[in-house]
Enzyme design. Structure first.
Site, PDB file in Angstrom:
ATOM      1  N   GLU A 163       0.817  -1.227   0.000  1.00  0.00           N
ATOM      2  CA  GLU A 163       0.000   0.000   0.000  1.00  0.00           C
ATOM      3  C   GLU A 163       0.852   1.280   0.000  1.00  0.00           C
ATOM      4  OE1 GLU A 163      -3.695   2.170   2.377  1.00  0.00           O
ATOM      5  OE2 GLU A 163      -2.557   0.648   3.430  1.00  0.00           O
ATOM      6  N   LYS A 199      -2.747  -1.959  -2.917  1.00  0.00           N
ATOM      7  CA  LYS A 199      -3.790  -1.069  -2.396  1.00  0.00           C
ATOM      8  C   LYS A 199      -3.357   0.354  -2.709  1.00  0.00           C
ATOM      9  CE  LYS A 199      -6.534   0.170   1.660  1.00  0.00           C
ATOM     10  NZ  LYS A 199      -7.114  -0.265   2.949  1.00  0.00           N
TER      11      LYS A 199
END
Length: 293
Positions: free
Chosen positions: A175, A212
């Site tokens: 992420e 992400k």
């Protein structure tokens, strides 16, 4: 450890990932939005008990099943908690068919080169070994401006951690969040995409990851990442957008599904009756689900 049914659900399941991983730093804010004031708890223990009650209430809600929610990301402390006599990770999968993930990062370093790297993660091997029933991990860093050197450092660090997670038999959610308020958001996203592609090409078969990412300014910018053979799924973070905005932007990106935290709990409060709570949560779940499919 990643099992075959969970892998299938994460690769092809219709729905989104619920982010229930508020950590020590973000918990007071999440509780305040939920109608629990700082004066309602007197210690860190009591604060975490309040947030566990909130998470349990969400997980126990009728609409929180794999019909729309394919996975949930948990805070490390949650692994030691239980719902109806089962560990939270076990309860998620055995009762709700929702795949459990674990947030493993320890927060962010101070900004340098326009980015915030992850702080070191001491004892990671031990944490991964202890995370029974957990399919994968999530680890976050932040990009505040389009600085090529900084972005390269963020992605390199993320992939180093990802390799360690994969070696432990789990699937990492990488992420590198781009700050939605960045004045150079579009430029940062173009650099980030190129860096991720470069690093994906260094992974071997079987070293599969998920990504992400902040919903990009240019719709479908990350399609090439979603199509890469080493990428199981590309999921979107809400990054401070309202539920409405996040869902609207996400629906323009055909190969991303949601992994929202604040947008999932928007409008929920401790003071609601169970019926009111379940209706409000059900409505959020449905909105996010529709945007994800």
């Amino acid at each position: 450890m990643a099992n075959a049914d969970q892998r299938e659900q994460m690769t092809n399941g219709a729905g989104f990932i619920a982010a229930l991983d508020q950590s020590g730093g973000s918990t007071p804010k999440a509780l305040a939005l939920y109608g629990v004031d700082a004066s309602d708890y007197n210690s860190e223990e009591e604060m975490f008990a309040e947030v566990q009650n909130m998470r349990a209430r969400i997980i126990l809600a009728d609409d929180f099943t794999n019909a729309k929610v394919i996975a949930a990301i948990l805070f490390e402390r949650t692994l030691g908690e239980s719902i109806d006599g089962k560990s939270v990770a076990d309860y998620l999968w055995s009762e709700k068919n929702v795949v459990p993930f674990l947030k493993i990062d320890k927060g962010l370093e101070n900004e340098a080169n326009g980015v915030q790297l992850m702080k070191p993660i001491p004892g990671l091997a031990g944490t991964l070994a202890k995370a029974t029933g957990v399919f994968g991990t999530k680890e976050r860093s932040v990009i505040n401006e389009a600085n090529a050197e900084g972005i390269a450092a963020v992605v390199a660090q993320q992939f180093d951690v990802a390799r360690e997670v994969v070696a432990a038999g789990m699937v990492p959610i990488v992420e590198p969040e781009v700050n939605i308020h960045s004045a150079t958001k579009s430029e940062a996203e173009a650099i980030l995409k190129a860096e991720i592609l470069k690093n994906l090409d260094t992974l071997n078969e079987g070293q599969d990851i998920m990504l992400k990412l902040t919903i990009p300014n240019e719709a479908n910018l990350y399609d090439a990442l979603a199509d890469h053979p080493r990428v199981m799924r590309v999921v979107a973070l809400s990054g401070g957008y309202s539920t409405e905005q996040a869902c609207d932007l996400l629906s323009q990106n055909g190969k991303m599904i949601a992994s929202f935290s604040r947008a999932l709990t928007e409008g929920l409060s401790k003071q609601m009756s169970d019926a009111e709570f379940n209706t409000a949560l059900g409505s959020n779940i449905d909105k996010i689900y529709q945007a994800s499919i």
